[in-house]
Design a protein around this motif. Sequence first.
Motif, short mmCIF file in Angstrom:
data_model
loop_
_atom_site.label_atom_id
_atom_site.label_comp_id
_atom_site.label_asym_id
_atom_site.label_seq_id
_atom_site.Cartn_x
_atom_site.Cartn_y
_atom_site.Cartn_z
N VAL A 69 49.80 30.47 31.48
CA VAL A 69 50.27 30.88 32.80
C VAL A 69 49.14 31.64 33.47
O VAL A 69 48.65 32.64 32.94
N SER A 70 48.70 31.15 34.62
CA SER A 70 47.67 31.84 35.39
C SER A 70 48.32 32.95 36.22
O SER A 70 49.35 32.72 36.84
N VAL A 71 47.69 34.12 36.22
CA VAL A 71 48.21 35.27 36.97
C VAL A 71 47.28 35.53 38.15
O VAL A 71 46.10 35.81 37.97
N ILE A 72 47.84 35.43 39.37
CA ILE A 72 47.04 35.55 40.59
C ILE A 72 47.44 36.81 41.35
O ILE A 72 48.63 37.05 41.59
N ASP A 73 46.45 37.59 41.74
CA ASP A 73 46.67 38.74 42.62
C ASP A 73 46.75 38.21 44.05
O ASP A 73 45.78 37.68 44.58
N THR A 74 47.92 38.32 44.68
CA THR A 74 48.07 37.74 46.02
C THR A 74 47.35 38.53 47.12
O THR A 74 47.27 38.06 48.25
N SER A 75 46.82 39.70 46.79
CA SER A 75 46.04 40.44 47.79
C SER A 75 44.61 39.92 47.88
O SER A 75 43.96 40.06 48.92
N THR A 76 44.13 39.32 46.80
CA THR A 76 42.75 38.82 46.76
C THR A 76 42.67 37.33 46.50
O THR A 76 41.63 36.71 46.67
N ASP A 77 43.79 36.74 46.05
CA ASP A 77 43.85 35.34 45.62
C ASP A 77 42.85 35.04 44.50
O ASP A 77 42.28 33.94 44.42
N LYS A 78 42.68 36.02 43.63
CA LYS A 78 41.85 35.86 42.44
C LYS A 78 42.74 35.78 41.20
O LYS A 78 43.75 36.47 41.11
N VAL A 79 42.34 34.93 40.25
CA VAL A 79 43.06 34.86 38.98
C VAL A 79 42.65 36.05 38.13
O VAL A 79 41.47 36.26 37.84
N LEU A 80 43.64 36.86 37.75
CA LEU A 80 43.38 38.06 36.97
C LEU A 80 43.26 37.77 35.49
O LEU A 80 42.45 38.38 34.78
N ARG A 81 44.07 36.85 34.99
CA ARG A 81 44.06 36.53 33.55
C ARG A 81 44.89 35.28 33.31
O ARG A 81 45.57 34.76 34.21
N GLN A 82 44.83 34.81 32.07
CA GLN A 82 45.64 33.69 31.60
C GLN A 82 46.53 34.20 30.46
O GLN A 82 46.04 34.85 29.55
N ILE A 83 47.83 33.87 30.53
CA ILE A 83 48.76 34.26 29.48
C ILE A 83 49.11 33.03 28.65
O ILE A 83 49.47 31.98 29.21
#
Length: 313
Positions: free
Chosen positions: A34-48
Motif C-alpha cells: 500500500v503506497s502512502v501519499i501525503d496529499t499536501s505534497t503529493d509525495k509517497v511517504l512509504r510503502q506498507i
Amino acid sequence: MNSSRILPSLLLLLAGPAWAAPLAYVPNEKSGTVSVIDTSTDKVLRQIAAGRRPRGIAADPAGTRLFVTDAASNALLMIDTTSGAVVHSIALGKSPEGVGASADGRYVAVAVEESNSVTLIDARSGEVLADIPVRGKNPEHAVFSPDGRWLLVSAEEAEQVDVIDVAARRQSGSVAVGLRPRGMGFSPDGARAYVACELANAVYVVDMATLAAVARIPAGRNANGIAVHPNGRMVYVSNGIDASVMAIDTATNAVVATVAVGKRPWNMALTPDGARLYVANGRSNSVSVIDTAGAVKQPDIAVGELPWGVVIR
C-alpha cells in the motif's frame, strides 16, 4: 520561564501538527504493498506490506486502521496506519475484493467473489458477524449508506445492485441497473446512490426511498469507479478504456467536464474538503490528481504495480 506557557506548547508538540493534510492509501495488487501519499505534497511517504495481492481498501473514521483484502491468502488484513503492522488477519471465502466501512466505525463489509456473498465484520474486534448471500455473481464492491442502514453490493455478472439490510443481515431487495455494475457512491444525505455500469457505459441514479433507478447518465467506455463530492453537487466516474474521468452535475445529471488521466483508471477518492480527486491508474502504475474546482489534472504520482483504488483519511 513561565511554566504555564511551557505546558500547552509541549502538549501541542506531542500531539503533532493539527494542520497535517490527510493521507491517501493506494493498494498495489501486483506489488503486494500500500503506497502512502501525503496529499499536501503529493509525495509517497512509504510503502506498507499488505499480503501478496491487495485489492479492496477502506479505513476507519479516525484513520488509525486500514482494511485491505488480500486475494492471495483469502483474508482481510487490519493494518495499523502508524506502525504499518498487520494487527488482524481474518479468513474469508475465495477471492475477496471490495471493502466498505460504515461511517460510525462499527462495521466492515467485504465482497467475496467465489462465494457470491458479503462478509460483515466487527471493525473493532475483527469478529465475523455474518456471511450474507447475494444475487449477483462475483460481487465486487460493498458500500454502506451514510446512516449505516443499507449495504449496496455490485457484481461482475449482474444487471442489478443487491440491497442488504444491515440490521437484519440479509438481502432485502435489488435495483435493476445496467450490465456489470462496478463502483458505487451515495449522496451525502443518503437519498440517492450512483452506480457505474461497465458494460452499459453509463452511471445509474438510484432513489433509495423507492429502490428504483430514476436516471441513466451516459458515461465513457468501461465506466467503473465512482466518487461523490462531499457537498453532493458533483459525482465523478472513471472510464477504463477511455482513460478519463467525467464530472457529473447532480442537479442536471449532465456531464460537465472530462479530464484525461492515466491508463485504465479504476477506483478513486476525494479529499475531505472535496478539493482534489485521486484516481488509481491500474495500467500506468500511477495516481492521477485532479483539481476539482477547475477540473484540471495535476502531475501524476508513481506508485506500485497495478494500483486498485484509493482511500483518504
